[in-house]
Write a protein that holds these residues in place. Structure first.
Motif, mmCIF file in Angstrom:
data_model
loop_
_atom_site.group_PDB
_atom_site.id
_atom_site.type_symbol
_atom_site.label_atom_id
_atom_site.label_comp_id
_atom_site.label_asym_id
_atom_site.label_seq_id
_atom_site.Cartn_x
_atom_site.Cartn_y
_atom_site.Cartn_z
ATOM 1 N N ALA A 13 0.812 -1.218 0.000
ATOM 2 C CA ALA A 13 0.000 0.000 0.000
ATOM 3 C C ALA A 13 0.847 1.270 0.000
ATOM 4 C CB ALA A 13 -0.941 0.006 1.207
ATOM 5 N N GLY A 14 2.057 1.189 0.539
ATOM 6 C CA GLY A 14 2.973 2.330 0.512
ATOM 7 C C GLY A 14 2.754 3.374 1.588
ATOM 8 N N GLN A 15 1.868 3.125 2.509
ATOM 9 C CA GLN A 15 1.617 4.104 3.572
ATOM 10 C C GLN A 15 2.848 4.327 4.439
ATOM 11 O OE1 GLN A 15 -1.296 5.947 3.682
ATOM 12 N NE2 GLN A 15 -1.433 4.887 1.732
ATOM 13 N N CYS A 16 3.639 3.289 4.625
ATOM 14 C CA CYS A 16 4.852 3.410 5.429
ATOM 15 C C CYS A 16 5.829 4.392 4.786
ATOM 16 C CB CYS A 16 5.516 2.057 5.627
ATOM 17 S SG CYS A 16 5.897 1.176 4.105
ATOM 18 N N VAL A 17 5.940 4.347 3.470
ATOM 19 C CA VAL A 17 6.846 5.241 2.752
ATOM 20 C C VAL A 17 6.344 6.683 2.839
ATOM 21 C CG1 VAL A 17 7.913 5.742 0.528
ATOM 22 C CG2 VAL A 17 7.530 3.383 1.208
ATOM 23 N N LEU A 18 5.041 6.857 2.756
ATOM 24 C CA LEU A 18 4.476 8.201 2.872
ATOM 25 C C LEU A 18 4.700 8.787 4.257
ATOM 26 C CD1 LEU A 18 1.099 7.723 0.975
ATOM 27 C CD2 LEU A 18 3.131 8.944 0.182
ATOM 28 N N GLU A 19 4.594 7.960 5.277
ATOM 29 C CA GLU A 19 4.736 8.429 6.663
ATOM 30 C C GLU A 19 6.191 8.595 7.089
ATOM 31 O OE1 GLU A 19 2.321 9.358 8.799
ATOM 32 O OE2 GLU A 19 0.750 8.942 7.340
ATOM 33 N N ALA A 20 7.072 7.706 6.630
ATOM 34 C CA ALA A 20 8.477 7.726 7.079
ATOM 35 C C ALA A 20 9.414 7.385 5.915
ATOM 36 C CB ALA A 20 8.670 6.752 8.240
ATOM 37 N N PRO A 21 9.559 8.297 4.963
ATOM 38 C CA PRO A 21 10.376 8.002 3.780
ATOM 39 C C PRO A 21 11.870 7.847 4.055
ATOM 40 C CG PRO A 21 9.679 10.290 3.770
ATOM 41 C CD PRO A 21 8.959 9.620 4.899
ATOM 42 N N ASP A 22 12.333 8.328 5.195
ATOM 43 C CA ASP A 22 13.738 8.151 5.552
ATOM 44 C C ASP A 22 14.017 6.760 6.118
ATOM 45 O OD1 ASP A 22 14.499 10.728 4.782
ATOM 46 O OD2 ASP A 22 13.947 11.557 6.735
ATOM 47 N N VAL A 23 12.961 6.050 6.450
ATOM 48 C CA VAL A 23 13.103 4.745 7.097
ATOM 49 C C VAL A 23 12.612 3.598 6.210
ATOM 50 C CG1 VAL A 23 12.485 3.390 9.137
ATOM 51 C CG2 VAL A 23 12.852 5.853 9.339
ATOM 52 N N PHE A 24 11.569 3.857 5.424
ATOM 53 C CA PHE A 24 10.967 2.803 4.609
ATOM 54 C C PHE A 24 10.995 3.152 3.123
ATOM 55 C CE2 PHE A 24 8.698 2.671 8.711
ATOM 56 C CZ PHE A 24 9.027 1.392 9.113
ATOM 57 N N ASP A 25 11.083 2.125 2.303
ATOM 58 C CA ASP A 25 10.966 2.244 0.853
ATOM 59 C C ASP A 25 10.220 1.002 0.388
ATOM 60 O OD1 ASP A 25 11.200 3.148 -1.739
ATOM 61 O OD2 ASP A 25 13.382 3.091 -1.790
ATOM 62 N N GLN A 26 10.038 0.876 -0.924
ATOM 63 C CA GLN A 26 9.390 -0.302 -1.480
ATOM 64 C C GLN A 26 10.267 -0.878 -2.584
ATOM 65 O OE1 GLN A 26 5.645 2.003 -2.102
ATOM 66 N NE2 GLN A 26 4.717 0.024 -1.618
ATOM 67 N N ASP A 27 10.252 -2.212 -2.694
ATOM 68 C CA ASP A 27 11.002 -2.851 -3.772
ATOM 69 C C ASP A 27 10.162 -2.808 -5.057
ATOM 70 O OD1 ASP A 27 9.132 -4.947 -3.629
ATOM 71 O OD2 ASP A 27 10.525 -6.338 -2.671
ATOM 72 N N ASP A 28 10.642 -3.440 -6.096
ATOM 73 C CA ASP A 28 9.955 -3.410 -7.384
ATOM 74 C C ASP A 28 8.562 -4.041 -7.349
ATOM 75 O OD1 ASP A 28 12.098 -2.105 -8.546
ATOM 76 O OD2 ASP A 28 13.007 -3.956 -9.310
ATOM 77 N N ASP A 29 8.325 -4.897 -6.376
ATOM 78 C CA ASP A 29 7.014 -5.524 -6.212
ATOM 79 C C ASP A 29 6.115 -4.761 -5.250
ATOM 80 O OD1 ASP A 29 7.602 -7.677 -7.954
ATOM 81 O OD2 ASP A 29 8.679 -8.697 -6.339
ATOM 82 N N GLY A 30 6.605 -3.649 -4.702
ATOM 83 C CA GLY A 30 5.830 -2.846 -3.772
ATOM 84 C C GLY A 30 5.969 -3.262 -2.326
ATOM 85 N N ILE A 31 6.797 -4.258 -2.048
ATOM 86 C CA ILE A 31 6.964 -4.755 -0.687
ATOM 87 C C ILE A 31 7.896 -3.823 0.088
ATOM 88 C CG2 ILE A 31 7.732 -6.724 0.723
ATOM 89 C CD1 ILE A 31 5.169 -7.188 -0.998
ATOM 90 N N VAL A 32 7.565 -3.609 1.336
ATOM 91 C CA VAL A 32 8.325 -2.702 2.196
ATOM 92 C C VAL A 32 9.793 -3.111 2.300
ATOM 93 C CG1 VAL A 32 7.720 -3.935 4.324
ATOM 94 C CG2 VAL A 32 8.353 -1.525 4.436
ATOM 95 N N VAL A 33 10.648 -2.096 2.316
ATOM 96 C CA VAL A 33 12.086 -2.260 2.519
ATOM 97 C C VAL A 33 12.476 -1.357 3.670
ATOM 98 C CG1 VAL A 33 14.371 -1.897 1.517
ATOM 99 C CG2 VAL A 33 12.515 -2.744 0.081
ATOM 100 N N LEU A 34 13.155 -1.917 4.654
ATOM 101 C CA LEU A 34 13.625 -1.141 5.799
ATOM 102 C C LEU A 34 14.970 -0.515 5.448
ATOM 103 C CD1 LEU A 34 13.123 -0.321 8.756
ATOM 104 C CD2 LEU A 34 14.311 -2.415 9.422
ATOM 105 N N LEU A 35 15.019 0.819 5.416
ATOM 106 C CA LEU A 35 16.235 1.535 5.050
ATOM 107 C C LEU A 35 17.138 1.819 6.237
ATOM 108 C CD1 LEU A 35 14.707 4.227 2.656
ATOM 109 C CD2 LEU A 35 15.840 2.073 2.029
ATOM 110 N N ASP A 36 16.546 1.954 7.415
ATOM 111 C CA ASP A 36 17.299 2.361 8.596
ATOM 112 C C ASP A 36 16.870 1.502 9.772
ATOM 113 O OD1 ASP A 36 18.594 3.636 10.684
ATOM 114 O OD2 ASP A 36 17.837 5.628 10.199
ATOM 115 N N GLU A 37 17.767 0.646 10.241
ATOM 116 C CA GLU A 37 17.418 -0.251 11.345
ATOM 117 C C GLU A 37 17.510 0.418 12.711
ATOM 118 O OE1 GLU A 37 18.658 -4.227 11.262
ATOM 119 O OE2 GLU A 37 18.641 -4.336 9.077
ATOM 120 N N ASP A 38 18.026 1.638 12.762
ATOM 121 C CA ASP A 38 18.089 2.402 14.015
ATOM 122 C C ASP A 38 17.517 3.794 13.762
ATOM 123 O OD1 ASP A 38 18.593 3.168 16.599
ATOM 124 O OD2 ASP A 38 20.700 3.621 16.233
#
Length: 65
Positions: A13-38
């Protein structure tokens, strides 16, 4: 802060990226990617992203000192 992602639950859905773009992204399939573990400086945004996730694929726990 501990972030756990249940990847099979993610619906892209991408809501995580909209709320916290410095921490979350999406891969080519739209699945969440964690950019920052801290993401301590972004704690409020991370909690908001977890709350906004329609699949509840993101769980945030505060680590105790």
């Amino acid at each position: 802060m501990n972030i756990e992602i249940d990847y099979p639950k993610c619906i892209g859905a991408g809501q995580c990226v909209l709320e916290a773009p410095d921490v979350f992204d999406q891969d080519d399939d739209g699945i969440v990617v964690l950019l920052d573990e801290d993401p301590a400086p972004h704690a409020a945004a991370v909690r908001s992203a977890a709350h906004a996730c329609p699949a509840r694929a993101i769980v945030v726990d505060r680590e105790e000192p």
